[in-house]
Design an enzyme around this catalytic site. Structure first.
Site, PDB file in Angstrom:
ATOM      1  CB  THR A  64     -49.914  17.104 -16.467  1.00 47.52           C
ATOM      2  OG1 THR A  64     -50.613  18.343 -16.377  1.00 47.52           O
ATOM      3  CG2 THR A  64     -50.098  16.307 -15.190  1.00 47.52           C
ATOM      4  CD  GLU A  65     -48.035  22.368 -17.745  1.00 46.04           C
ATOM      5  OE1 GLU A  65     -48.012  21.209 -18.219  1.00 46.04           O
ATOM      6  OE2 GLU A  65     -48.443  23.358 -18.372  1.00 46.04           O
ATOM      7  CG  ASN A  66     -51.298  19.837 -13.055  1.00 52.14           C
ATOM      8  OD1 ASN A  66     -50.883  19.442 -14.153  1.00 52.14           O
ATOM      9  ND2 ASN A  66     -52.439  19.438 -12.558  1.00 52.14           N
ATOM     10  CB  SER A  73     -43.659  19.576 -11.861  1.00 56.29           C
ATOM     11  OG  SER A  73     -44.257  19.289 -13.100  1.00 56.29           O
TER      12      SER A  73
END
Lengths: 229, 210, 229, 210
Positions: free
Chosen positions: B46-48, B88
């Site tokens: 997840t990009e966060n 990320s």
């Protein structure tokens, strides 16, 4: 894919003639000694080696150089009191050298891992190492354009891995390992210990498993080599 | 019969190789997680700032410090790792993720993706991580209905909406057919409740029979 | 210098009219709520806010916007179901907006902290967000040139600090905090706990103390404010 | 009397403000650490990935995984942190270190630094982190003898050796005088065993009396 545990020799079989190999370590701290020894045994040649130094004494990288396997070295500091192997090859015109300021070396490796096509750095402006390179004034300061250094294979040393390939390092042995792991198509990590998945705290992992393909425990590698030979 | 959203998610999940590193976009792609086979070894990004994301969190497992990119509470699987936003997106943009799955307004036969703006003059632009995902993953899978509510096809010769990324989509999963895009052609690999010829008649894109 | 513990109001006094303020958080995770409330109380205006979103509901960043303190927002995703404050100001032409793809936002902040003058990114090529920007083909791939985003002050939330200012974060609340801390002249970190120097393991520190100037423990901040008012 | 190396290190240490973040270059600058006042709060950075470096390690405290940039074994102080090479040089190049102290072959009155190569035609080039340190820290202090063994001054109108960095040196600490460089002038702040006029006579650089 989850990282695979292998012998050092099997792991470095990923290296092919003509490859660019990123070799971790700063002095002996973080140097993947067993992987370099295995690379010598493996026999791949015509290599470009990217590492901070260009070998010391007669072992490790110096032995790889002495075996005539290296076409070019990209490093920040080849000349040391005991870098006689490199020195001899260089003066004999038998090896190429690209000297890169250490910060540019680290940043160019990071760029390769991060999909950055190039970046403007203040390091080296006005020096011989920026000659022939594109420069640019941004907000009144002069910068040099530098390009990424991707590797075919990275050989690094970490401290503990889990079976997925997550890595933690130890003290200043961390150095180039994390950026090199991101910059190579295949990353081989020599580690002191392999633990089960879930045993490393997710908050403290320095190199996520996505960057790690092969794990080598030097002790077991030696045993395996003895068994198969 | 055309596929339900759940059936589409199941088909996408089927096509994800074991052990892949995958980012599921906000909305419909999130449902793909429900159909990943236990033991597939698929690892979700997840990009966060997380690899090894687990299922949505419920009731007392909800932790406001642990969310997905859609800001919904999620859980952590063994082997997970956390990292900051630049790391990320470096992971994503550096080409390390195997597959990213996104929704779309339009996809062109050349793989151009439009999924962030309809170009309406009064719209407030907002892109999030879509443009990074579009160009970052080794493969981009799109999930969408093949036709808009007004009947217009969303697989088009050329996108009329503002682009998210150029030539980035490799597969398009729709309710009536699955397409593999390569070398400018759209190869139909499956149809659901529609024949190849009907499909060809309704799309302006040259189709290749698989 | 070792970080100084302060009340939220004292800490955000570093913000001056016209400043660029980097605000951490992704949704509520990592959002320094007490620091934003203090910034509203502090009263600085004509601000440029750099954050992933542009405020939700009527509190936090949305309240700062509603108070007319913000000239411009740089973010990746301003439009949300409850972003009515921003939406209204934007449609009324009362606020500027620069939409930046989330990865470019993070990388531009990192560049500001790392002394990079600019970088070539693959994100946004061929899209409206790259219009008017310099592009360049490198090794057959097209890239867009993006510039750093430095801040005057960063307001971030971490989990635990030591008294020197070293920070660790918690789960996905880490998000923009570490890069924003490097990108601002003054970094204020709201934390849940402050421990003595030496209590954090040097291997797990995410933001080294060099990047942190002021520490705020929200609970104590409230008490101090009450005492002085 | 001109200063010994130890005395030079003591004078440099005296001029480092309490609480500064400092990088000590390889060789002579390392000695500055010996003269930092206990409780000064000065925090040492080593570019191979550490803040909070302690004194050299001896005997059983030697750890091969804990070295300084000169590859000598060192120790860790409370409050230390470790980071990788790209993060370490980002810290340096991003202007976060207050002071970096380096040796030099030559410094020009404009603050140009030459300390990595004598330009000898058969020399093997090797730069390490010198060019990053030169442009990265807020202030660069140079420690050197003012005259080379052949008597030639090392504070010069213009460097004849290849540069490490342009206009980056702010102070020059030598065995016979200390110079502050600003706006192209070399201001003499202290002399040791030599008069200002003698100094002016031996240097080709215009000097400013403090």
């Amino acid at each position: 894919m989850t990282a695979t545990e292998m012998s050092a020799l099997d792991a470095v079989a990923a290296v092919q003639d003509g490859d660019t190999v990123l070799v971790g370590g700063f002095g002996m701290a973080g140097m993947p000694v067993e992987l370099i020894d295995a690379l010598i045994e493996h026999g791949a040649g015509d290599l470009t080696i990217v590492s901070n130094n260009a070998g010391n004494g007669d072992t490790g990288l110096a032995a790889l150089l002495a075996a005539g396997r290296v076409r070019k070295v990209i490093c920040s500091f080849p000349r040391q009191s005991d870098s006689w192997v490199f020195d001899g090859l260089y003066r004999a015109g038998k090896i190429e050298l690209e000297v890169v300021p250490q910060g540019n070396l680290a940043e160019r490796l990071r760029a390769a891992g991060a999909g950055i096509g190039g970046f403007y750095t203040p390091t080296g402006v006005g020096t011989p190492l920026a000659e022939g390179k594109e420069t640019r004034v941004i907000d009144g300061r002069e910068y040099v354009l530098e390009s990424p250094i991707p590797g075919d294979v990275a050989l690094i040393r970490a401290y503990v891995a889990d079976r997925m390939g997550n890595l933690v390092y130890r003290k200043t042995a961390r150095n180039f390992g994390p950026v090199m792991a991101t910059a190579a198509a295949v990353t081989v990590a020599q580690v002191s210990r392999i633990v089960e998945i879930g045993e490393l705290d997710p908050e403290v992992i320095v190199t996520p498993a996505i960057y790690v393909n092969r794990l080598v425990l030097p002790g077991s590698a030696v045993r395996r080599t003895e068994v198969t030979s | 019969m055309s596929l339900s959203r759940q059936e589409m998610a199941r088909i996408v999940a089927r096509d994800i190789p074991d052990g892949s590193y995958v980012n599921l976009g906000i909305g419909q792609p999130t449902m793909v997680a429900d159909y990943l086979r236990a033991g597939s070894g698929v690892i979700l990004h997840t990009e966060n700032g997380m690899l090894g994301m687990g299922p949505p969190a419920t009731s007392d497992r909800i932790d406001p410090d642990l969310t997905n990119a859609g800001k919904q509470p999620v859980t952590e699987l063994p082997g997970a790792s956390y990292f900051h936003h630049a790391d990320s997106f470096a992971m994503m943009r550096g080409g390390h993720l195997d597959i990213c799955i996104m929704g779309a307004f339009q996809v062109s036969a050349a793989g151009d993706l439009a999924n962030w703006s309809t170009g309406a003059p009064d719209a407030i632009p907002a892109v999030g991580g879509a443009m990074d995902l579009a160009i970052g993953a080794k493969q981009v899978f799109v999930m969408m209905t093949l036709f808009a509510k007004d009947g217009k096809p969303k697989l088009v010769p050329s996108c009329t909406y503002p682009l998210t990324g150029k030539a980035c989509v490799s597969r398009v999963y729709t309710d009536v057919a699955t397409f593999v895009l390569d070398d400018g052609g759209a190869r139909v690999t499956e149809t659901f409740g529609i024949s190849f010829d009907e499909l060809a008649a309704r799309l302006d894109v040259p189709l290749i029979r698989r």
